[in-house]
Design an enzyme around this catalytic site. Structure first.
Site, short mmCIF file in Angstrom:
data_model
loop_
_atom_site.label_atom_id
_atom_site.label_comp_id
_atom_site.label_asym_id
_atom_site.label_seq_id
_atom_site.Cartn_x
_atom_site.Cartn_y
_atom_site.Cartn_z
N PHE A 262 0.81 -1.22 0.00
CA PHE A 262 0.00 0.00 0.00
C PHE A 262 0.85 1.27 0.00
CE2 PHE A 262 -3.44 -2.67 2.01
CZ PHE A 262 -4.39 -2.46 1.03
N THR A 293 -2.63 -6.67 -7.04
CA THR A 293 -2.61 -5.51 -6.15
C THR A 293 -3.16 -5.91 -4.80
OG1 THR A 293 -4.86 -4.69 -6.51
CG2 THR A 293 -3.19 -4.07 -8.13
N ASP A 294 -2.89 -5.10 -3.80
CA ASP A 294 -3.65 -5.22 -2.57
C ASP A 294 -4.99 -4.54 -2.79
OD1 ASP A 294 -4.34 -5.84 0.05
OD2 ASP A 294 -2.39 -5.27 0.85
N TYR A 295 -5.85 -4.65 -1.80
CA TYR A 295 -7.25 -4.25 -1.89
C TYR A 295 -7.40 -2.77 -2.29
CZ TYR A 295 -12.12 -5.08 -0.30
OH TYR A 295 -13.49 -5.27 -0.20
#
Length: 752
Positions: A262, A293-295
């Site tokens: 992030f 990707t992360d969230y």
């Protein structure tokens, strides 16, 4: 929505059949299998439209655990339109089969979905939190735990875990320190490999293996002020020598996927960082898996101030080498348009789609899309007795005995126990953050229940005393009375499970609420009785006050489903504590960041005068931590002697052997984690005061001795220099074999 005809479904079915041919032949030889998979991917890619390729690069969440701000509830529609390649937060053999059926039977090409989930330290059978597992220093046990997690997760339709988290973390304020392995590069790299082996096994086509995901690339654990998602700035030397090595270890072990971080790093958000994903991960390390990707991380490029809008963010992400978009909808909304406008090279889409499809082929989903959707297997696998027993063992070996004055532990069944504290009967917090699908009420074993295996209820006097948070003291008197009528006091205290983990940073790392005040009041009321403090927490805490109040302190982290049994096994001596800290416990927050392998400075503190003026020290506390890295007591004692080196001088092509004799000099059989440390005294860039370079966990019966040896080559001594070359430099190296990082070197060798 497009209406599918029987002809369309037939074409899809035939296509799947053709793709599944020669599977048994392929399994005979991994190299042949990989070649065949690539050929099949290329054949499939030739039939796909641009929209279908982009669809493989999109992930949406079901209705399970939500870890971000955006949830798109139209995923069923998108699946039917071939606009989704993966789902997260969907599990159970039935639920995954239902969604898989939409992808396979109601789309033109019938490409199966990937199902991912945060299987972090167990799925149904929850093991200790990762920071606790690391404290076991037991690579075989960690691998076994992740193997069990893969068994359970795959039995409910999950193909992919978003683990292990391999971020080096040295700031206890950061909540996600609980999810990692601690502060040391060498140890974290070894544990990373164990997790990858456990999750992925030796054959991804087996139904009991899942894809692993190394996260978060990179530097996430160095967030400023320990505040989650915050900025990271560091030099190239620190990046390469500290934060990158565990990720390289994951690549070396064959991890199939990576996840973006992030944070920004040196001004460029990770999800748009070409340098780390293309230059390092792909070109330098040769990683061939796919990156997710992360969230909602693509959306967040706008908030970072790096992208002007989400369309721009989409372009930046794919050009940085990001393959799949978790939850932001950016790829679905903008990627095809960007290609058609000439803003994004279509080959970037092809490469990303190809990597994702290859993972699905490796899992065998094109042979049988429903192979993970077996309801009978699900019933037979979840909470197997041997899984629960393994979790109990992990809870015991992860516990760290921080203090044990006057042999307050182990407990005996003859004495009455005052069992006090908000976590003594707890079945919810004991699972810790990232408790996955663990049953917090029905299966989790409390410490109270664990103790009941050793003593009957007549010898347990229980009082809750207080809550985890808040200043309510109304339960103090009951707790004090219970302590007065008992022989020994056991207090089970710590954090709420959601005080650590993602989005759970704290500026106060003391035990929360009125818990410490209760310990103090009980100490005043029963000054001559032993007080044992059992801790549950997801980070290093400031225990400076508790250290003066309790006779014994047992750090159990959040020990998981069978935590109560495992902790009781340690309390009563069935298991002699063997855990060692993998992260430093400070004296107070003002020392943070503090870790064992810091650098010396130009004004180091003299050992004989730690308060000397104009040295790198504090006025109010020593530089030393309360409990150092590698610390952990046992009910027995170990003596280190007869340190020897195979040579005082060694060359670049030689292997140096260091050895020492360890003797169990106490009254109990026990395990000891023997640790090898090295200090490069002079370098072209300054080197840490000591570095872990090896460890071995041994078992010794009382009175037994064993010689432990470690081999060192130049590869073990290499580091990235100022020119970013991975090299070793000749000179003098200090060396030691000890049971903790708290020591002074006495021996050295010269590399010529």
């Amino acid at each position: 929505m497009k209406t599918l005809t029987k002809t369309t479904l037939f074409i899809g079915t035939i296509f799947l059949f053709l793709l599944g041919c020669n599977t048994s032949e392929n399994k005979k030889n991994n190299a042949t299998t990989d070649t065949a998979f690539h050929a099949k991917v290329d054949s499939l890619m030739g039939l796909m439209t641009l929209q279908e390729k982009v669809g493989q690069m999109v992930m949406y969440s079901g209705s399970g655990a939500i870890t971000g701000p955006t949830v798109n509830t139209n995923f069923r529609t998108y699946i039917k339109e071939a606009n989704v390649g993966a789902m997260l937060n969907v599990y159970s053999a039935k639920a995954t089969r239902d969604l898989q059926k939409l992808a396979v039977e109601e789309t033109r090409l019938g490409i199966p979905l990937l199902f991912g989930y945060d299987v972090i330290h167990g799925f149904k059978t929850i093991f200790p939190i990762n920071l606790g597992l690391a404290a076991s220093w037991d690579l075989d046990d960690i691998e076994k735990g992740s193997r069990i997690a893969a068994e359970e997760a795959s039995a409910v339709g999950i193909h992919w875990t978003f683990a292990p988290m391999v971020d080096i973390a040295r700031d206890p304020r950061w909540g996600r320190i609980s999810e990692g392995m601690g502060e040391d590069v060498y140890l974290a790299s070894k544990i990373t490999k164990a997790y990858v082996r456990g999750f992925q096994g030796d054959d991804l086509s087996k139904t009991n293996t899942i894809l692993a995901c190394a996260k978060h690339f990179v530097g996430y654990g160095a967030a400023q002020a320990g505040r989650d998602y915050h900025t990271v700035n560091m030099g190239e030397e620190e990046l390469r020598n500290v934060y990158l090595p565990p990720f390289k270890a994951a690549v070396d072990e064959g991890v199939e996927t990576f996840m973006t971080a992030f944070n920004e790093i040196n001004g460029v958000p990770a999800t748009a960082n070409t340098y780390i994903f293309k230059d390092i991960l792909r070109d330098e390390w040769g990683f061939n898996g796919f990156v997710v990707t992360d969230y909602t991380a693509i959306n967040e490029l706008v908030d970072h101030g790096f992208a002007k809008d989400e369309k721009h963010a989409t372009k930046l992400a794919i050009e940085a080498g990001i393959d799949q978009d978790m939850m932001s909808s950016a790829n679905r909304l903008y990627l095809e348009e960007l290609v058609n406008e000439g803003e994004v090279d279509v080959e970037l889409v092809n490469e990303a789609c190809r990597r994702i499809l290859l993972a699905k082929f490796k899992l065998g989903l094109f042979d049988d899309p429903y192979k993970y959707c077996d309801e009978q297997r699900e019933k037979e696998t979840i909470y197997k007795p041997e899984f629960l027993e393994a979790a109990r063992h992990s809870a015991a070996i992860s516990s760290v005995l921080l203090k044990n004055d006057d042999k307050a532990l182990p407990l005996t069944s003859e004495k009455t126990i005052a069992l006090i504290g908000p976590l003594a009967k707890d079945k919810e917090n004991i699972l810790g953050n990232w408790g996955a699908a663990g049953d917090r009420r029905g299966k989790a074993i409390s410490v109270h229940q664990g103790i009941q295996e050793y003593v009957n209820d007549a010898k347990i006097n229980y009082a809750k005393g207080c809550e985890i948070e808040g200043d309510d003291e109304s339960g103090f008197n009951e707790a004090i009375n219970v302590a007065k009528k008992s022989d020994i006091v056991v207090m089970v205290m710590g954090e709420d499970y959601d005080m650590s983990g993602e989005a759970a940073s704290r500026t106060n790392i003391k035990i929360p609420g009125s818990q410490t005040k209760l310990i103090k009041r009980i100490r005043e009321a029963v000054p001559n009785k032993k007080i044992v403090l059992v801790l549950m927490n997801g980070r290093p805490l400031d225990l400076s006050e508790e250290d003066t109040l309790a006779d014994a302190i047992l750090e159990t982290w959040f020990p998981g489903t069978m935590g109560g049994n495992g902790v009781a096994d340690v309390l009563f001596g069935k298991h002699n504590p063997s855990g060692k800290l993998t992260v430093t416990f400070p004296r107070n927050l003002g020392q943070v960041p503090i870790y064992y392998n810091m650098k010396n400075t130009g004004r180091p503190i003299p050992a004989n005068n730690p308060k000397e003026d104009y040295k790198s020290n504090y006025l109010d506390v020593p530089n030393t931590p309360l409990y150092p890295f590698g610390h952990g007591l046992s009910y027995t004692t170990f003596e280190y002697s007869n340190f020897k080196l195979s040579a005082e001088t060694t060359g670049f092509s030689d292997t140096l052997t260091a050895m020492a004799t360890i003797t169990n000099t106490g009254d109990y059989d026990g395990h000891e984690v023997v640790q090898l440390y090295v200090h490069d005294k002079v370098g072209s860039i300054t080197r840490p005061v000591k570095e872990l370079k090896g460890f071995e966990k041994i078992f010794l019966k009382k009175g037994e001795s064993k010689t432990v040896s470690f081999d060192l080559s130049v590869e073990d001594l290499k580091f990235y220099n100022s020119e970013m070359k991975f090299t070793v430099e000749p000179g003098e190296f200090e060396i030691a074999i000890k049971g903790t990082s708290d020591f002074d070197f006495e021996h050295a060798f010269t590399l010529e």
